[in-house]
Design a protein around this motif. Sequence first.
Motif, mmCIF file in Angstrom:
data_model
loop_
_atom_site.group_PDB
_atom_site.id
_atom_site.type_symbol
_atom_site.label_atom_id
_atom_site.label_comp_id
_atom_site.label_asym_id
_atom_site.label_seq_id
_atom_site.Cartn_x
_atom_site.Cartn_y
_atom_site.Cartn_z
ATOM 1 N N PHE A 10 -22.447 -42.623 -1.685
ATOM 2 C CA PHE A 10 -22.029 -43.819 -0.966
ATOM 3 C C PHE A 10 -22.372 -45.073 -1.752
ATOM 4 N N ASP A 11 -21.401 -45.960 -1.883
ATOM 5 C CA ASP A 11 -21.725 -47.348 -2.206
ATOM 6 C C ASP A 11 -22.471 -47.911 -0.994
ATOM 7 N N PHE A 12 -23.118 -49.069 -1.161
ATOM 8 C CA PHE A 12 -23.924 -49.642 -0.084
ATOM 9 C C PHE A 12 -23.251 -50.860 0.525
ATOM 10 N N ASP A 13 -23.147 -51.945 -0.251
ATOM 11 C CA ASP A 13 -22.558 -53.184 0.248
ATOM 12 C C ASP A 13 -21.077 -52.988 0.532
ATOM 13 N N GLY A 14 -20.681 -53.261 1.747
ATOM 14 C CA GLY A 14 -19.280 -53.159 2.118
ATOM 15 C C GLY A 14 -18.845 -51.783 2.548
ATOM 16 N N TYR A 24 -23.342 -63.582 -0.541
ATOM 17 C CA TYR A 24 -22.677 -64.833 -0.923
ATOM 18 C C TYR A 24 -23.561 -66.033 -0.591
ATOM 19 N N ARG A 25 -24.088 -66.084 0.626
ATOM 20 C CA ARG A 25 -24.929 -67.215 1.021
ATOM 21 C C ARG A 25 -26.187 -67.298 0.157
ATOM 22 N N LEU A 44 -14.850 -63.375 -3.208
ATOM 23 C CA LEU A 44 -14.090 -62.160 -2.927
ATOM 24 C C LEU A 44 -13.159 -61.796 -4.073
ATOM 25 N N ALA A 45 -12.567 -62.811 -4.680
ATOM 26 C CA ALA A 45 -11.571 -62.563 -5.726
ATOM 27 C C ALA A 45 -12.196 -62.192 -7.057
ATOM 28 N N HIS A 46 -13.411 -62.708 -7.322
ATOM 29 C CA HIS A 46 -13.924 -62.572 -8.679
ATOM 30 C C HIS A 46 -15.310 -61.957 -8.779
ATOM 31 N N TYR A 47 -16.187 -62.217 -7.843
ATOM 32 C CA TYR A 47 -17.591 -61.838 -8.012
ATOM 33 C C TYR A 47 -17.992 -60.564 -7.285
ATOM 34 N N ILE A 48 -17.265 -60.194 -6.266
ATOM 35 C CA ILE A 48 -17.665 -59.045 -5.475
ATOM 36 C C ILE A 48 -17.706 -57.795 -6.356
ATOM 37 N N GLY A 49 -18.763 -57.021 -6.214
ATOM 38 C CA GLY A 49 -18.934 -55.826 -7.042
ATOM 39 C C GLY A 49 -19.918 -56.020 -8.176
ATOM 40 N N ALA A 175 -17.160 -39.982 -4.179
ATOM 41 C CA ALA A 175 -17.790 -41.253 -3.831
ATOM 42 C C ALA A 175 -16.874 -42.033 -2.909
ATOM 43 N N ILE A 176 -17.462 -42.993 -2.205
ATOM 44 C CA ILE A 176 -16.675 -43.924 -1.396
ATOM 45 C C ILE A 176 -17.022 -45.334 -1.828
ATOM 46 N N GLU A 177 -16.001 -46.135 -2.122
ATOM 47 C CA GLU A 177 -16.157 -47.486 -2.655
ATOM 48 C C GLU A 177 -15.178 -48.434 -1.987
ATOM 49 N N ASP A 178 -15.564 -49.726 -1.951
ATOM 50 C CA ASP A 178 -14.688 -50.712 -1.291
ATOM 51 C C ASP A 178 -14.198 -51.797 -2.226
ATOM 52 N N THR A 179 -14.506 -51.719 -3.531
ATOM 53 C CA THR A 179 -14.040 -52.730 -4.480
ATOM 54 C C THR A 179 -13.421 -52.058 -5.705
ATOM 55 N N PRO A 180 -12.517 -52.758 -6.397
ATOM 56 C CA PRO A 180 -11.958 -52.196 -7.629
ATOM 57 C C PRO A 180 -13.013 -51.902 -8.681
ATOM 58 N N THR A 181 -14.048 -52.753 -8.785
ATOM 59 C CA THR A 181 -15.097 -52.491 -9.784
ATOM 60 C C THR A 181 -15.856 -51.210 -9.442
ATOM 61 N N GLY A 182 -16.117 -50.992 -8.164
ATOM 62 C CA GLY A 182 -16.797 -49.768 -7.766
ATOM 63 C C GLY A 182 -15.953 -48.533 -8.006
ATOM 64 N N VAL A 183 -14.667 -48.633 -7.680
ATOM 65 C CA VAL A 183 -13.759 -47.509 -7.932
ATOM 66 C C VAL A 183 -13.722 -47.191 -9.428
#
Length: 231
Positions: A10-14, A24-25, A44-49, A175-183
């Motif tokens: 499992f990924d964690f965040d998201g 983010y905050r 969301l567009a650039h930093y997530i992951g 695995a399970i991922e929610d971002t392109p970088t994680g995938v």
Amino acid sequence: MDLPLQAFVFDFDGVIVDSEPAHYRAFQAVLEPLGLGYGWDEYLAHYIGFDDRDGFREAFRRGGRELAEADLEGLIAAKSAAFGRELAAGLEPIPGAVECVRRLGALLPLAVCSGALRQEIEPTLAALGLAEEFRVVVSAEDVAHSKPDPASYRLAVERLGGSLGQTLEPAACAAIEDTPTGVASARGAGLWVVGLDRAGDAGLEQAHCVVRDPAEVDAALLAALVRGGEA
């Protein structure tokens, strides 16, 4: 049902918790006084992951500023403190995630592979009653390069195999991922990848399959995943 897999990561965040707004905050609490803050949409567009190291490196690069490696640890510590204040307020699990972890944990050995810090991951898993479900946690401190580099997933598979007293092949893991970088990270390490795209706009086309809800991830889906092609 006999599964053609030996482990699940499992990924964690998201994926387990909805922690991205808190991250983010916390980043902005450190970056805005330096004149390097940015908006939620840009996050969301650039930093997530990114993990914290690469997040700060990228913020300085995009801001046209030099970042001395000697200053990086102080920035990470400040962001971690800000995130700790967010943790104290509590993080909500992704709907269906707790049940998904327990469902898959009854079928397969589990690991977490995340770009978050261990001090962020482990207290949250404990608060959700999930700490005992995971044999292994790989966090940002464990690798030199964050996702999309495959190092963290390779390490997760290696450590999970060690915990089982055997050598695990990545192609025997999903695995399970929610971002392109994680995938990209999980696929680069040779795992099967389920993309979690709750809003339908995460850009997870490189995952082997995509679901909208953790409730969809069960033994039948994992069996079909492996039957579908090559990792």
